[in-house]
Write an enzyme that holds these catalytic residues in place. Sequence first.
Site, PDB file in Angstrom:
ATOM      1  N   TRP A 317       0.912  -1.852   0.146  1.00  0.00           N
ATOM      2  CA  TRP A 317      -0.167  -0.137   0.009  1.00  0.00           C
ATOM      3  C   TRP A 317       1.305   1.517  -0.085  1.00  0.00           C
ATOM      4  CZ3 TRP A 317      -0.751  -4.020   3.685  1.00  0.00           C
ATOM      5  CH2 TRP A 317      -2.472  -4.905   3.011  1.00  0.00           C
ATOM      6  N   GLU A 432       3.303 -13.293  18.257  1.00  0.00           N
ATOM      7  CA  GLU A 432       3.611 -14.711  17.762  1.00  0.00           C
ATOM      8  C   GLU A 432       3.619 -13.973  15.594  1.00  0.00           C
ATOM      9  OE1 GLU A 432      -0.475 -14.054  15.996  1.00  0.00           O
ATOM     10  OE2 GLU A 432       0.820 -12.695  16.609  1.00  0.00           O
ATOM     11  N   GLU A 435       2.931 -11.514  14.532  1.00  0.00           N
ATOM     12  CA  GLU A 435       3.182  -9.934  15.297  1.00  0.00           C
ATOM     13  C   GLU A 435       2.752  -9.247  16.128  1.00  0.00           C
ATOM     14  OE1 GLU A 435       6.679  -8.827  12.624  1.00  0.00           O
ATOM     15  OE2 GLU A 435       5.656  -8.431  11.799  1.00  0.00           O
TER      16      GLU A 435
END
Length: 803
Positions: A317, A432, A435
């Site tokens: 993006w 994890e 993130e």
Amino acid sequence: MEQDPSKNAFGAPGMEPRWTHGNKDGIGTAYSASSKIWYTLFGGIVTEVYSPTVDRPQVRDIQYLITDGKSFFAEEMRDLKSSVKRLSDHTLGFGCTNTDPGGRYSISKEVITDPYLPCLLQHTSLTGPDEEFLKTLQLFALCAPHLQVGGGGNSGYVTNVNGLRILMACKEGVWLAMLATVPFSRTSCGYVGRSDGWTDLHENFQMDYQFERADSGNIALTGELDLSKTREFTLALAFGDSEHRAVTNLLQSLGRPFSQHLTQYTQQWNDAAAHCLPLEKLSCDQGQLFRSSYSVLLAHEDKAYPGAIIASLAIPWGEAKGDSDQGAYHLVWTRDMVNSATALLAAGDKATALRALIFLAVSQHEDGGFAQNFWVNGDAYWTGIQLDEVAFPILLAWRLFSEEGLHDFDPYTSVRRAAAYLVRHGPVTQQERWEEASGYSPSTLASNIAALIGASLLFRHRGDEETACFTEQYADYLEAHIEEWTVTSKGSLVPGVEKYYMRILPEDVGAANPAEDKEGRFLKIKNLAPGQPSEFPAKDVVDGGFLELVRYGIRAADDPIILNSVKVLDSVLKVETDAGPVWHRYNHDGYGQQEDGGPFKGFGCGRAWPLLTGERGHYELAAGRSAETYIRAMEQLASPTGLLPEQVWDAADNPEAFMFRGKPTGSAMPLLWAHAEYIKLLRSAADGRVYDVISEVSQRYVTNRVKREPMEVWKPDRRVRFMPKGSILRIHGHERFRLRWSTDDWQSQQDSESKVNALQIDFVDLPAAVSSGNDTKDARIRFTFFWLDSERWEGQDYEVGVR
């Protein structure tokens, strides 16, 4: 003429050229690299160029503008129809044809880089059916420098060398030079949106501005190409750490015919792929995606820092990002990097995998950990802690050792430090693999268990049996608690299926008392739009991370809880597309294109990830079934130029936003993790077993499971409150200590001296008999510490209840 930057309405950092926009015609991004320079293609034009002076993009957009000077104006990206193709099987060089919608003319380009110098080469021809019409056309090269990452603070000027007018840009010690094999008949340096070439030509189809300089702003360089003698030429863009070096690189590259560069460039890529294993035999597309994936992985290794493999050259993006957001994906994540290196190893490339391991050993922190992500020079960008990112380098070290790929490099110190870090700081991870959450994660636990067993094998090979046993015991402790920490028995996502793996059991790192109420915990979801609910019962948020337990041989593919979890996964997260099945990361995910197809701007709607199709294919192989459906799906989800996106659009087609079901969104493309997963899936299919599995792990926990004494671990930063009767209680300290303990509320007491091992972890084991010797309902072990190095008592008692 020099321009006054105070009149630059668009010169502030973060303002982007007005011709940058979204996913044109669904073509997406193409990519190439050589030993000195990288570039990306988007919608038929070069949109980013990476020089060897810095690991971040230096240019945003190089395109042609075209006009007849009186009746029309067009730009390649916005106004022409684009097609892109690979120049050859292994070569990351591309041919682009951008055609006028009316068929009056076409701009054809072959885009490569100089095989030896930091110079982009774009061989171009202007053709059309009407020779007289072509004579009326004027062609302009437009370049938007974003030196040293940002659009702001760039300066442009024209210099004369050897009788040639060369367009230049500079910022903070980086120079850019642009010229073609045909001369520039007119040149200008302008501010984007006010005096740049696009604005100038768009107004009246005439080049009215010919500014010699534009200082310290968001600028664009424009040069009119002299087509009076030929409409075939090579445009070059070179870099250097001085004007002299940039111009020298430019003229050296243009001094050789493009055909010679192309021959050499193609040969280099063919040589790089010469030792590849023939995994294309397992593909469903005659090896197109395999060859592309292999070359893309190679290309993402930094050339100034050998072994550093970034996650992607893409900026997801990018149209919604400004200069202050410098991270993007051109950073090292050890998880992504080790997956990439392992995939290259799976394809037969031991050398790159070894360079990657050495780079990680150098980048490792003294305490054994790694930053969440970091620049190729080792400087941290985000500083979160992800335990799987500490585990993955151990797995790479073991894999190289098992395939005799370490040569003279000894990873012992790095492995020992990483293993110690996992023991000290687990089992709760601050983040994890997505993130976004802390707690007990099935995927993190899987990587940690596999890595610790791999480390123990390396320790034992070195003759350190004591450390090998200690490390195995901690892995066994984690493995014995997987279901307790991560499986709900009260799930409500699928009727009739209550017991399955959660995405994560939320818990804060360092929480003195670990979670005992997992069924009542709530998980906060990030990246959701303001006003949307963001907290959900953790038992009702799932992802496919539990499949890593099967991938590494910790749980069997037909384990009842695994089977239940697969049912839930497919019911909640699976998406069918024309290409095949794809999965979301987790339910309620907000990281992705917005509902209307707009770019992610801190919130959105999580879309489907081709990477997860590969993960599911690995599970099917582990279950003894064919992975062909998943191989074929990943191939169909790739772009026409052989690139796998991070996410694909999973809703109905939205042509206005250039979003089409099963086609790339504005997320990162290529995503190296996805390409790595595809290559490993081919290797796994070739072997008839999951390539990532460590046989000793599967033998220990699945094939030849041996009953072991249960263990509970107490740490100063994770004070477990209860333990099963008959378990060993292992108590860690942060330095040497004497443990004073009692099983009868201090009516009697005993002292035990701590031991220390090669991991530099001080601990005391209270044997299983201690927890078995008291049959009262409220049995407990009470203890305190005398710290030997500082000669002081803890001043506080602790206790662990025995159930």
